[in-house]
Write a protein that holds these residues in place. Structure first.
Motif, mmCIF file in Angstrom:
data_model
loop_
_atom_site.group_PDB
_atom_site.id
_atom_site.type_symbol
_atom_site.label_atom_id
_atom_site.label_comp_id
_atom_site.label_asym_id
_atom_site.label_seq_id
_atom_site.Cartn_x
_atom_site.Cartn_y
_atom_site.Cartn_z
ATOM 1 N N GLN A 30 0.802 -1.207 0.117
ATOM 2 C CA GLN A 30 -0.013 -0.079 0.095
ATOM 3 C C GLN A 30 0.834 1.357 -0.094
ATOM 4 O O GLN A 30 0.416 2.201 -0.504
ATOM 5 N N THR A 31 1.936 1.288 0.694
ATOM 6 C CA THR A 31 2.857 2.461 0.651
ATOM 7 C C THR A 31 3.350 2.761 -0.573
ATOM 8 O O THR A 31 3.474 3.985 -1.216
ATOM 9 N N VAL A 32 3.723 1.711 -1.386
ATOM 10 C CA VAL A 32 4.110 2.131 -2.731
ATOM 11 C C VAL A 32 3.036 2.435 -3.699
ATOM 12 O O VAL A 32 3.438 3.335 -4.372
ATOM 13 N N ILE A 33 1.925 1.907 -3.628
ATOM 14 C CA ILE A 33 0.638 2.527 -4.200
ATOM 15 C C ILE A 33 0.338 3.862 -3.931
ATOM 16 O O ILE A 33 0.007 4.576 -4.989
ATOM 17 N N ASP A 34 0.414 4.260 -2.712
ATOM 18 C CA ASP A 34 0.238 5.510 -2.375
ATOM 19 C C ASP A 34 1.276 6.661 -3.032
ATOM 20 O O ASP A 34 0.963 7.561 -3.532
ATOM 21 N N ALA A 35 2.350 6.085 -2.923
ATOM 22 C CA ALA A 35 3.429 6.978 -3.494
ATOM 23 C C ALA A 35 3.475 7.006 -4.921
ATOM 24 O O ALA A 35 3.902 8.192 -5.380
ATOM 25 N N SER A 36 2.930 6.312 -5.782
ATOM 26 C CA SER A 36 2.797 6.415 -7.089
ATOM 27 C C SER A 36 1.549 7.026 -7.541
ATOM 28 O O SER A 36 1.283 6.874 -8.862
ATOM 29 N N GLY A 37 0.818 7.553 -6.799
ATOM 30 C CA GLY A 37 -0.382 8.496 -7.184
ATOM 31 C C GLY A 37 -1.908 7.678 -6.791
ATOM 32 O O GLY A 37 -2.808 8.273 -7.151
ATOM 33 N N GLY A 38 -1.649 6.726 -5.996
ATOM 34 C CA GLY A 38 -2.971 6.019 -5.570
ATOM 35 C C GLY A 38 -3.956 5.704 -6.821
ATOM 36 O O GLY A 38 -3.646 5.037 -7.581
ATOM 37 N N ARG A 39 -5.134 6.217 -6.576
ATOM 38 C CA ARG A 39 -6.034 5.740 -7.561
ATOM 39 C C ARG A 39 -5.818 6.193 -9.111
ATOM 40 O O ARG A 39 -6.478 5.707 -10.116
ATOM 41 N N SER A 40 -4.870 7.317 -9.125
ATOM 42 C CA SER A 40 -4.662 7.774 -10.346
ATOM 43 C C SER A 40 -3.195 7.332 -10.830
ATOM 44 O O SER A 40 -2.771 7.681 -12.008
ATOM 45 N N GLY A 41 -2.668 6.167 -10.132
ATOM 46 C CA GLY A 41 -1.250 5.928 -10.424
ATOM 47 C C GLY A 41 -1.561 4.462 -11.389
ATOM 48 O O GLY A 41 -2.439 3.848 -11.886
ATOM 49 N N PRO A 42 -0.368 4.035 -11.658
ATOM 50 C CA PRO A 42 -0.411 2.779 -12.670
ATOM 51 C C PRO A 42 -0.901 1.610 -12.062
ATOM 52 O O PRO A 42 -1.086 0.522 -12.875
ATOM 53 N N TYR A 43 -1.159 1.392 -10.693
ATOM 54 C CA TYR A 43 -1.503 0.126 -10.023
ATOM 55 C C TYR A 43 -3.005 -0.151 -10.123
ATOM 56 O O TYR A 43 -3.331 -0.921 -9.719
ATOM 57 N N GLU A 44 -3.817 0.974 -10.470
ATOM 58 C CA GLU A 44 -5.158 0.821 -10.283
ATOM 59 C C GLU A 44 -5.766 -0.181 -11.251
ATOM 60 O O GLU A 44 -5.415 -0.245 -12.363
ATOM 61 N N GLY A 45 -6.456 -1.170 -10.673
ATOM 62 C CA GLY A 45 -6.894 -2.130 -11.311
ATOM 63 C C GLY A 45 -6.247 -3.376 -11.404
ATOM 64 O O GLY A 45 -6.533 -4.544 -11.731
ATOM 65 N N ALA A 46 -4.938 -3.336 -10.841
ATOM 66 C CA ALA A 46 -3.961 -4.560 -10.881
ATOM 67 C C ALA A 46 -4.481 -5.329 -9.793
ATOM 68 O O ALA A 46 -4.662 -5.314 -8.563
ATOM 69 N N TYR A 47 -4.217 -6.846 -10.194
ATOM 70 C CA TYR A 47 -4.339 -7.835 -9.178
ATOM 71 C C TYR A 47 -3.285 -7.923 -8.361
ATOM 72 O O TYR A 47 -1.610 -7.898 -8.840
ATOM 73 N N ILE A 48 -3.009 -8.240 -7.133
ATOM 74 C CA ILE A 48 -1.860 -8.399 -6.370
ATOM 75 C C ILE A 48 -2.187 -9.474 -5.376
ATOM 76 O O ILE A 48 -3.322 -9.561 -4.533
ATOM 77 N N THR A 49 -1.402 -10.466 -5.440
ATOM 78 C CA THR A 49 -1.712 -11.538 -4.291
ATOM 79 C C THR A 49 -0.883 -11.001 -3.079
ATOM 80 O O THR A 49 0.262 -10.465 -3.168
ATOM 81 N N GLY A 50 -1.451 -11.423 -1.773
ATOM 82 C CA GLY A 50 -0.654 -10.986 -0.321
ATOM 83 C C GLY A 50 -0.578 -12.318 0.344
ATOM 84 O O GLY A 50 -1.256 -13.339 -0.165
ATOM 85 N N TRP A 51 -0.229 -12.083 1.374
ATOM 86 C CA TRP A 51 -0.059 -13.198 2.487
ATOM 87 C C TRP A 51 -1.124 -13.287 3.580
ATOM 88 O O TRP A 51 -1.529 -14.420 4.039
ATOM 89 N N TYR A 52 -1.975 -12.096 3.623
ATOM 90 C CA TYR A 52 -2.800 -11.845 4.790
ATOM 91 C C TYR A 52 -4.032 -11.165 4.403
ATOM 92 O O TYR A 52 -4.103 -10.619 3.157
#
Length: 435
Positions: A284-306
């Motif tokens: 989440q910290t990387v997503i925030d730093a890259s622009g949040g909803r206007s950033g390149p991760y919007e819509g991306a699937y991400i697998t997590g541990w928890y």
């Protein structure tokens, strides 16, 4: 393949080494002359029936400008204050030492040597990419490594390691299973290194389980400052079949955000392509730093541990933060590092509680873990129980005891659950072609 070994990598190669067991603390229960005099702690041990606190260490890179995880040691210190404010661990005070690992092999080795010198009983909830530097000192002193971030292979092979998540192996296998049903052509962008050579087989194990073709394997330099050429090639591969939405999977560790910056600029010239990655590369910290909803991760699937940070099962962690670190902006409850440290301290606390009135030393903590103590994390993971050789020993991960992953998606700039519950990828990993 370059044939070189680069230690700053997404997923480090296996390292094994001899384990020199620490000498057992002698005469821990020596009779006292009188109860009034009290029983002291045997020199070189911690947390017996005396007043010395139980001493542990947490390390992570801080103030490096690269892969920084300051929230992990900050949470460890908050946990120390919280547990001591609530009576300690079965009445014993906890002392947390922190160390700046500096994101380099020298720093990692220094932290490990300091842990040995300080006679800590465990290293708990820590992050380092340099297993070859920190494991030998810990193994030589018999100090258990509980709840590492899961970023190195050695965390799933060293007999002194007690991981709480499935690291990159579980994340990539789980991501492959999801992309098998959601994507057309899949392209993996991974480090051009010996370490990176292991990643395609892990992703492809999940794709294969979903009857999907293997991913396109695209190598990239780990130390690049931009990835425009790699982004173009990945987009070309992933849009090769018209009518099918392709997926691009960058797994470049702390360089993933640099790739995504190049990918954002290039993707407008191609049909729609979905990005997907794993929590070890993005949080989440990387997503925030890259622009949040206007950033390149919007819509991306991400697998997590928890589970996602909004899940009520995180209330225990949030209570610690609220009571002891409310104004500490280093600690983000949505950060996977903070979450891992929280679970690691939960595990450590339960292990110490199982020791009862006995001494708390590196040897006794390790002994309890090796004898199969079971840790309940309140549903944030399955019940954790470390065996000498787990189910996944056959594929090179004898210490991997938690192969559950969650599927998340970036929606409106926040990581949210894409599916309910966990997916167990043990069978998928057992079928992986890692030869």
């Amino acid at each position: 393949m370059t044939g070189r070994r680069h230690t700053r990598s997404t997923f480090l190669p296996t390292r094994t080494g001899p384990v020199t067991r620490a000498l057992r603390a002698a005469a821990a229960a020596v009779a006292c002359a009188s109860l009034a005099a009290g029983c002291g702690v045997v020199p070189g041990t911690t947390g017996g029936s005396g007043d010395d606190p139980i001493k542990v260490m947490t390390w992570a890179p801080m103030d490096t400008g690269a892969t920084d995880k300051p929230g992990m040691p900050a949470f460890a210190q908050a946990y120390e204050r919280w547990i001591n404010a609530h009576g300690g661990i079965d009445g014993r005070k906890l002392k947390v030492l922190v160390c700046n690992e500096h994101n380099d092999m020298v720093g990692a080795a220094k932290c490990a040597r300091r842990a040995v010198q300080e006679e800590v009983v465990a290293v708990v909830g820590s992050y380092s990419q340099y297993a070859d530097s920190f494991f030998p000192p810990l193994e030589g002193a018999g100090i258990p490594y509980i709840g590492g971030y899961g970023i190195t292979t050695a965390e799933f092979t060293s007999p002194l390691s007690y991981p709480v998540n499935g690291g990159q192996p579980a994340l990539l296998a789980g991501l492959g299973r999801k992309l098998a049903t959601a994507c057309g052509p899949v392209t993996l962008v991974r480090p051009d290194s010996i370490a990176g050579d292991e990643l395609p087989a892990l992703l492809d194990s999940g794709l294969k389980a979903g009857r999907h073709a293997a991913s396109g394997d695209q190598r990239a330099a780990e130390d690049a400052t931009e990835y425009s050429a790699q982004s173009e090639r990945a987009l070309q591969r992933s849009t090769a079949h018209s009518g099918e939405e392709g997926c691009v999977v960058p797994a470049l560790g702390d360089r993933t955000d640099i790739f995504m910056d190049s990918f954002r600029r290039a993707r407008d010239d191609y049909p729609r392509v979905r990005a997907a990655t794993v929590l070890g590369s993005v949080d989440q910290t990387v997503i925030d730093a890259s622009g949040g909803r206007s950033g390149p991760y919007e819509g991306a699937y991400i697998t997590g541990w928890y589970p996602v940070a909004s899940d009520p099962r995180w209330e225990g962690m949030k209570k610690v933060i609220k009571e002891q670190a409310f104004l500490d902006n280093r600690i983000d409850p949505a950060d996977a590092g903070v979450q891992t440290t929280s679970i690691a301290y939960t595990a450590f606390t339960q292990v110490v509680e199982r020791l009862g009135d006995g001494e708390v030393t590196a040897d006794t903590v390790r002994g309890a873990l090796d004898k199969g103590v079971t840790v309940d994390t309140g549903g944030l993971t399955p019940l954790l129980r470390w065996e000498f050789s787990g189910k996944l020993a056959a594929v090179g991960f004898p210490r991997l005891v938690n192969a559950d992953v969650t599927l998340q998606v970036v929606r409106d700039g926040r990581l949210v659950a894409a599916e309910k519950g966990f997916v167990d990828v043990t069978r998928t990993l057992l079928d992986a072609d890692l030869g």
